[in-house]
Motif scaffolding. Structure first.
Motif, PDB file in Angstrom:
ATOM      1  N   GLU A   1       1.088  -0.994  -0.204  1.00 39.16           N
ATOM      2  CA  GLU A   1       0.282  -0.046  -0.392  1.00 39.16           C
ATOM      3  C   GLU A   1       0.892   1.318  -0.185  1.00 39.16           C
ATOM      4  OE1 GLU A   1      -3.304   0.463  -0.648  1.00 39.16           O
ATOM      5  OE2 GLU A   1      -3.589  -1.500  -0.590  1.00 39.16           O
ATOM      6  N   GLU A   2       1.908   1.621   0.401  1.00 37.91           N
ATOM      7  CA  GLU A   2       2.790   2.427   0.547  1.00 37.91           C
ATOM      8  C   GLU A   2       3.737   2.856  -0.826  1.00 37.91           C
ATOM      9  OE1 GLU A   2       6.343   3.753   3.478  1.00 37.91           O
ATOM     10  OE2 GLU A   2       5.879   2.382   4.213  1.00 37.91           O
ATOM     11  N   ILE A   3       4.337   1.366  -1.329  1.00 40.86           N
ATOM     12  CA  ILE A   3       4.449   1.636  -2.808  1.00 40.86           C
ATOM     13  C   ILE A   3       3.800   2.242  -3.281  1.00 40.86           C
ATOM     14  CG2 ILE A   3       5.166   0.182  -5.091  1.00 40.86           C
ATOM     15  CD1 ILE A   3       6.248  -1.991  -2.776  1.00 40.86           C
TER      16      ILE A   3
ATOM     17  N   GLU B   1       7.878   7.058  -7.837  1.00 38.20           N
ATOM     18  CA  GLU B   1       7.703   6.242  -8.559  1.00 38.20           C
ATOM     19  C   GLU B   1       7.180   5.031  -9.005  1.00 38.20           C
ATOM     20  OE1 GLU B   1      11.389   6.666  -6.488  1.00 38.20           O
ATOM     21  OE2 GLU B   1       9.110   7.094  -5.809  1.00 38.20           O
ATOM     22  N   TYR B   2       6.128   5.335  -8.378  1.00 35.38           N
ATOM     23  CA  TYR B   2       4.977   3.508  -8.828  1.00 35.38           C
ATOM     24  C   TYR B   2       4.133   3.967  -9.567  1.00 35.38           C
ATOM     25  CZ  TYR B   2       2.978  -1.222  -8.708  1.00 35.38           C
ATOM     26  OH  TYR B   2       2.562  -1.554  -8.811  1.00 35.38           O
TER      27      TYR B   2
ATOM     28  N   PRO C   1      11.854   1.930 -12.352  1.00 34.65           N
ATOM     29  CA  PRO C   1      12.285   3.245 -10.945  1.00 34.65           C
ATOM     30  C   PRO C   1      10.711   2.114  -9.946  1.00 34.65           C
ATOM     31  CG  PRO C   1      12.752   4.252 -12.521  1.00 34.65           C
ATOM     32  CD  PRO C   1      12.905   3.137 -13.475  1.00 34.65           C
ATOM     33  N   ALA C   2       9.866   2.016 -10.815  1.00 29.96           N
ATOM     34  CA  ALA C   2       8.217   1.962  -9.986  1.00 29.96           C
ATOM     35  C   ALA C   2       8.421   0.665  -9.437  1.00 29.96           C
ATOM     36  CB  ALA C   2       7.457   1.521 -11.015  1.00 29.96           C
TER      37      ALA C   2
ATOM     38  N   PHE D   1       9.829  -4.692   0.470  1.00 30.57           N
ATOM     39  CA  PHE D   1       8.652  -5.291   0.317  1.00 30.57           C
ATOM     40  C   PHE D   1       9.579  -7.109  -0.233  1.00 30.57           C
ATOM     41  CE2 PHE D   1       5.977  -6.818  -3.334  1.00 30.57           C
ATOM     42  CZ  PHE D   1       4.192  -6.745  -2.428  1.00 30.57           C
ATOM     43  N   ASN D   2      10.476  -6.671  -0.524  1.00 25.65           N
ATOM     44  CA  ASN D   2      10.610  -7.891  -2.228  1.00 25.65           C
ATOM     45  C   ASN D   2      11.712  -9.202  -0.471  1.00 25.65           C
ATOM     46  OD1 ASN D   2      11.846  -9.702  -3.642  1.00 25.65           O
ATOM     47  ND2 ASN D   2      13.533  -8.556  -4.116  1.00 25.65           N
TER      48      ASN D   2
END
Length: 321
Positions: free
Chosen positions: A49-51, A56-57, A205-206, A217-218
């Motif tokens: 959700e933060e992403i 960039e996203y 960059p996304a 996250f990863n």
């Protein structure tokens, strides 16, 4: 009207068995891999959700722009009585569709499907409170396995947003779309969101933001394995990598071992060489003609295709033939 009790077709033991199978297969493969669905425990969902709010996203903002512009078109073209959302999560963007159907249609039932009991229970109660005339039936299931559990009858619209279809490899996409068509009747509808091929300087960059949220996250998938399977990964020993593959037109997220390391998970000793990479996600990008062909191969005819003003993201509306 309150949401109906959740229909649960996926139990905790099913998820645990699936996780063990994926780990055993993926970590003994060459090269090593894990499927992206294991990112999404409670912490992983918060990070994603933060992403979606990062500068960039672009996919979330671009898809929302498409739905804001064309939700009324979807309601008018489909005349759906039942709206089914796969991998629904918080159903935030779906509210644009629900609003349009409230204004222009006679939608009677909303059916979100997701693997998370807690997320689904929260979202169904919120939707039921916001749309009191709507019947809300939440289904706990995996969209790659439980399509046969979708409710039947009435004119149905299945919604698959977020570009999630791009996480499936081409063979998996074909299997999914074929199974989706088998679960529908002629005249039912499918609305699918696809990130589009564009300059890699926009795409990469996304998946590798300056703030490092995607990296966290990863690495979260390693924490999931530590907690759920008693593994002993050191997440700090792995670097987040995002790589554009121009041949397949997809981006891969990987975790790169910084130094030689051995991990114990299940009954396996898994060795990583220095610099060895573990693939954690594939995110395919599409060309408009390509997704139309994939839909046609599965028995759908695309009736409309819309993009955001910048042409970053596409949404296809297809009818089951």
């Amino acid at each position: 009207m309150s949401a109906e009790p959740l229909e649960i077709y996926l139990e905790e033991q099913d998820l645990g068995r699936s996780l063990r199978e994926d780990v055993r297969l993926g970590l003994t493969a060459t090269p090593k891999w894990l499927p992206p669905k294991w990112f999404y425990d409670a912490r992983g969902s918060e990070l994603f959700e933060e992403i979606t709010r990062l500068p960039e996203y672009y996919p979330t903002r671009a898809e929302r722009a498409v739905l804001a512009a064309h939700a009324t078109d979807v309601a008018e073209l489909t005349g759906a009585k039942t709206l089914i959302e796969l991998g629904s999560g918080s159903s935030e963007k779906t509210r644009l569709l629900l609003d349009a159907f409230t204004r222009h249609g006679d939608l009677g039932t909303f059916v979100p499907l997701d693997v998370s009991v807690s997320a689904l229970r929260q979202s169904t109660e919120q939707i039921a409170a916001e749309y009191p005339g709507l019947r809300v039936r939440g289904i706990v299931g995996d969209f790659t396995r439980q399509l046969d559990r979708l409710p039947t009858g009435g004119r149905r619209l299945v919604v698959f947003l977020g570009g999630t279809i791009g996480n499936l490899l081409p063979v998996e996409r074909a299997e999914f779309l074929t199974a989706m068509r088998a679960a529908l009747e002629a005249g039912d509808w499918l609305l699918v969101g696809t990130d589009l091929v564009k300059d890699p300087t926009v795409i990469v960059p996304a998946y590798d933001d300056a703030a490092g949220v995607t990296a966290e996250f990863n690495r979260n998938v390693l924490r999931v394995l530590n907690r759920e399977l008693g593994a002993d990964f050191d997440p700090a020993a792995f670097t987040h990598v995002a790589v554009w593959d121009p041949e397949h037109e997809w981006i891969e997220m990987r975790l790169r071992a910084e130094h030689p390391t051995r991990v114990r998970v299940l009954d396996l000793d898994v060795d990583f060489a220095a610099g060895e990479e573990l693939r954690t996600e594939v995110s395919a990008k599409f060309r408009p003609a390509g997704i139309a062909a994939e839909l046609a191969d599965a028995g759908f005819s695309r009736q409309a295709f819309w993009t955001d003003p910048d042409g970053l993201f596409g949404v296809s509306l297809a009818r089951a033939d």
